[in-house]
Write a protein that holds these residues in place. Sequence first.
Motif, PDB file in Angstrom:
ATOM      1  N   UNK A 214       0.825  -1.209   0.000  1.00 26.76           N
ATOM      2  CA  UNK A 214       0.000   0.000   0.000  1.00 26.76           C
ATOM      3  C   UNK A 214       0.858   1.258   0.000  1.00 26.76           C
ATOM      4  N   UNK A 215       1.895   1.253   0.832  1.00 20.68           N
ATOM      5  CA  UNK A 215       2.775   2.425   0.879  1.00 20.68           C
ATOM      6  C   UNK A 215       3.471   2.634  -0.461  1.00 20.68           C
ATOM      7  N   UNK A 216       3.884   1.536  -1.092  1.00 18.02           N
ATOM      8  CA  UNK A 216       4.516   1.654  -2.400  1.00 18.02           C
ATOM      9  C   UNK A 216       3.546   2.235  -3.417  1.00 18.02           C
ATOM     10  N   UNK A 217       2.296   1.748  -3.390  1.00 18.72           N
ATOM     11  CA  UNK A 217       1.282   2.269  -4.312  1.00 18.72           C
ATOM     12  C   UNK A 217       0.983   3.734  -4.029  1.00 18.72           C
ATOM     13  N   UNK A 218       0.853   4.090  -2.734  1.00 17.62           N
ATOM     14  CA  UNK A 218       0.572   5.491  -2.379  1.00 17.62           C
ATOM     15  C   UNK A 218       1.735   6.397  -2.769  1.00 17.62           C
ATOM     16  N   UNK A 219       2.950   5.922  -2.562  1.00 20.86           N
ATOM     17  CA  UNK A 219       4.114   6.727  -2.924  1.00 20.86           C
ATOM     18  C   UNK A 219       4.189   6.938  -4.429  1.00 20.86           C
ATOM     19  N   UNK A 220       3.900   5.881  -5.199  1.00 20.61           N
ATOM     20  CA  UNK A 220       3.889   6.019  -6.658  1.00 20.61           C
ATOM     21  C   UNK A 220       2.824   7.013  -7.109  1.00 20.61           C
ATOM     22  N   UNK A 221       1.638   6.926  -6.493  1.00 20.38           N
ATOM     23  CA  UNK A 221       0.562   7.869  -6.842  1.00 20.38           C
ATOM     24  C   UNK A 221       0.951   9.297  -6.485  1.00 20.38           C
ATOM     25  N   UNK A 222       1.575   9.466  -5.313  1.00 21.29           N
ATOM     26  CA  UNK A 222       2.001  10.815  -4.916  1.00 21.29           C
ATOM     27  C   UNK A 222       3.093  11.345  -5.834  1.00 21.29           C
ATOM     28  N   UNK A 223       3.979  10.480  -6.293  1.00 24.00           N
ATOM     29  CA  UNK A 223       4.996  10.924  -7.239  1.00 24.00           C
ATOM     30  C   UNK A 223       4.365  11.403  -8.545  1.00 24.00           C
ATOM     31  N   UNK A 224       3.323  10.676  -9.002  1.00 26.80           N
ATOM     32  CA  UNK A 224       2.615  11.129 -10.200  1.00 26.80           C
ATOM     33  C   UNK A 224       1.928  12.466  -9.980  1.00 26.80           C
ATOM     34  N   UNK A 225       1.318  12.639  -8.805  1.00 25.90           N
ATOM     35  CA  UNK A 225       0.673  13.926  -8.505  1.00 25.90           C
ATOM     36  C   UNK A 225       1.708  15.037  -8.364  1.00 25.90           C
ATOM     37  N   UNK A 226       2.876  14.703  -7.831  1.00 25.75           N
ATOM     38  CA  UNK A 226       3.929  15.706  -7.712  1.00 25.75           C
ATOM     39  C   UNK A 226       4.392  16.169  -9.089  1.00 25.75           C
ATOM     40  N   UNK A 227       4.500  15.217 -10.019  1.00 24.04           N
ATOM     41  CA  UNK A 227       4.865  15.586 -11.392  1.00 24.04           C
ATOM     42  C   UNK A 227       3.788  16.476 -12.005  1.00 24.04           C
TER      43      UNK A 227
ATOM     44  N   UNK B   3       1.949  23.052  -1.983  1.00 22.53           N
ATOM     45  CA  UNK B   3       1.426  21.697  -2.150  1.00 22.53           C
ATOM     46  C   UNK B   3       2.526  20.734  -2.582  1.00 22.53           C
ATOM     47  N   UNK B   4       3.417  21.187  -3.453  1.00 27.99           N
ATOM     48  CA  UNK B   4       4.543  20.340  -3.876  1.00 27.99           C
ATOM     49  C   UNK B   4       5.423  19.998  -2.677  1.00 27.99           C
ATOM     50  N   UNK B   5       5.659  20.965  -1.804  1.00 27.10           N
ATOM     51  CA  UNK B   5       6.461  20.699  -0.604  1.00 27.10           C
ATOM     52  C   UNK B   5       5.763  19.681   0.295  1.00 27.10           C
ATOM     53  N   UNK B   6       4.439  19.818   0.462  1.00 31.40           N
ATOM     54  CA  UNK B   6       3.704  18.846   1.269  1.00 31.40           C
ATOM     55  C   UNK B   6       3.793  17.448   0.674  1.00 31.40           C
ATOM     56  N   UNK B   7       3.652  17.344  -0.628  1.00 32.77           N
ATOM     57  CA  UNK B   7       3.723  16.033  -1.283  1.00 32.77           C
ATOM     58  C   UNK B   7       5.122  15.442  -1.130  1.00 32.77           C
TER      59      UNK B   7
ATOM     60  N   UNK C 180      -3.698  13.145  -1.419  1.00 34.52           N
ATOM     61  CA  UNK C 180      -4.021  12.915  -2.832  1.00 34.52           C
ATOM     62  C   UNK C 180      -5.335  13.603  -3.202  1.00 34.52           C
ATOM     63  N   UNK C 181      -6.332  13.467  -2.323  1.00 31.68           N
ATOM     64  CA  UNK C 181      -7.601  14.143  -2.583  1.00 31.68           C
ATOM     65  C   UNK C 181      -7.420  15.656  -2.581  1.00 31.68           C
ATOM     66  N   UNK C 182      -6.583  16.149  -1.652  1.00 29.91           N
ATOM     67  CA  UNK C 182      -6.332  17.590  -1.600  1.00 29.91           C
ATOM     68  C   UNK C 182      -5.645  18.074  -2.871  1.00 29.91           C
ATOM     69  N   UNK C 183      -4.670  17.322  -3.362  1.00 31.13           N
ATOM     70  CA  UNK C 183      -3.954  17.726  -4.580  1.00 31.13           C
ATOM     71  C   UNK C 183      -4.907  17.746  -5.772  1.00 31.13           C
TER      72      UNK C 183
END
Length: 469
Positions: free
Chosen positions: A144-157, A214-218, A300-303
């Motif tokens: 789950x953490x790996x999936x969440x981290x991957x999703x956050x990396x996509x949102x960061x991009x 937001x980028x800093x938070x992510x 993720x919802x906030x972003x």
Amino acid sequence: MGESVVMASSTTTQIMCSRCKKMSAEVLVSKPHYEGGAVAQGLLQEQGAPFEPPPGLASTGLATAGFRSAKYTPAEWFSGYRSLLQQAASDQLTAHTIQEESRVMRKDTEATTVQTQTDGTRLLGERLQDIHLWKSELQEHISRLLSDTTALQGLKVRLEKALDATETPYAIAVDNLTCRSRRLGPDLVRDCVEEELYKEVELIRNVQALLKRTIEQVATQIKLNRDTKKTLEFDWSDKYEAYALDLQCGRFNDKSTDTQHYTISTAMQQQMSDVSSWIKFTQENLYRAFREEQASKELSELVQQVLLDTTKDLRIQCSNVDQAFLQRCAEQMDAKIQLERQFKQTLEQIGAQERNIVALQKAIDDKDAPQRAAESRLYRRYHRPNMELCRDEPQISLEGEVREIDATLTSLKQQLSDSRSSLAHLEGTRMSLEKDIMCKTNSLFIEREKCMTQRKLYPTISTLSGYWT
């Protein structure tokens, strides 16, 4: 387990009792101690009493002393072998008791050892199940953490792309303000378009600041996820190794050929943790992972909401600016048309006035000859002699003609002056109208060709949402 302990305790008590009996027997049949001379003479004394030789012994002399000193009496002989018999019987009884106790102990310890080994194998199996359960929980949260981290990396991009995309509307808005600052004369006003452009610039700056935060938070959440994932991986690795070791231990039995004796030090036992701390450690790691998963989900919802809101706000403000430009261009176009109409009419009036001035000047010039004729007539008649200088009707007519011509000339000259003044005003109005029309033309060129053309390059919704490549 309790029965084996009771049996071991009973066996130990029996062994101690048998040893006490042996000691009692040894005390009861202990070998008596006699003085050699006393035994030779057949005299027995209690141990500890002072020795007194018999009266007749002193008179026998020293000739037979060497033959009597090493002899035992019959009573002493009987006592000696009877003591040996008693000692042998006691030792045999003790040996038999020990043998019975050993047989019982062997039987009991064998059963206890088998039961203890069985219990140990069962506990190892239960421990393997617990480790497998916790290991599965850790593996699930790691995934789950790996999936969440991957999703956050996509949102960061996406956030970074959206931040880069805001540079285009910011440059467009600033360039629009710069171009509109080149408007001329009366058109250099702070109109609704300029107000909307200032709002757009301020909005873009606020959006950029929000996206950066937001980028800093992510980025912070990604780091926390990676740290938590690393902790869970260490815990999972330890449990994997412990599972392999316990699995190997569970396969050991009496017939295993790869077992040997080991010495377990006290330091190794002191380093061991108890079950409660072991469970608490994994539970704390899982709770930390759950907390970071929840934080990742909320972030993720906030972003997503931030990207949606910022894109919507930018597009709405862009539409407001475009609408203000269209309205302003319509106003300027309408004003330019009216100015051009007035300019055309002014030109027509200037032409008419110029012709009027020419006509007035001609009329004034045309009055010169009649004036000279009337004045000449009147002047000549003033030279009539004596009584002929009469104020007759011709005289009166000539005087009226001269006055009429003078009045007409005065009126014509006044009209000519007014016409020239009007022509001057018309020329001034024409120049003002021409200048204002030029300003409006320049403003329309700036609004249409410069600003509105450049605003066609405003980013799309997908680009502002961070989906451009």
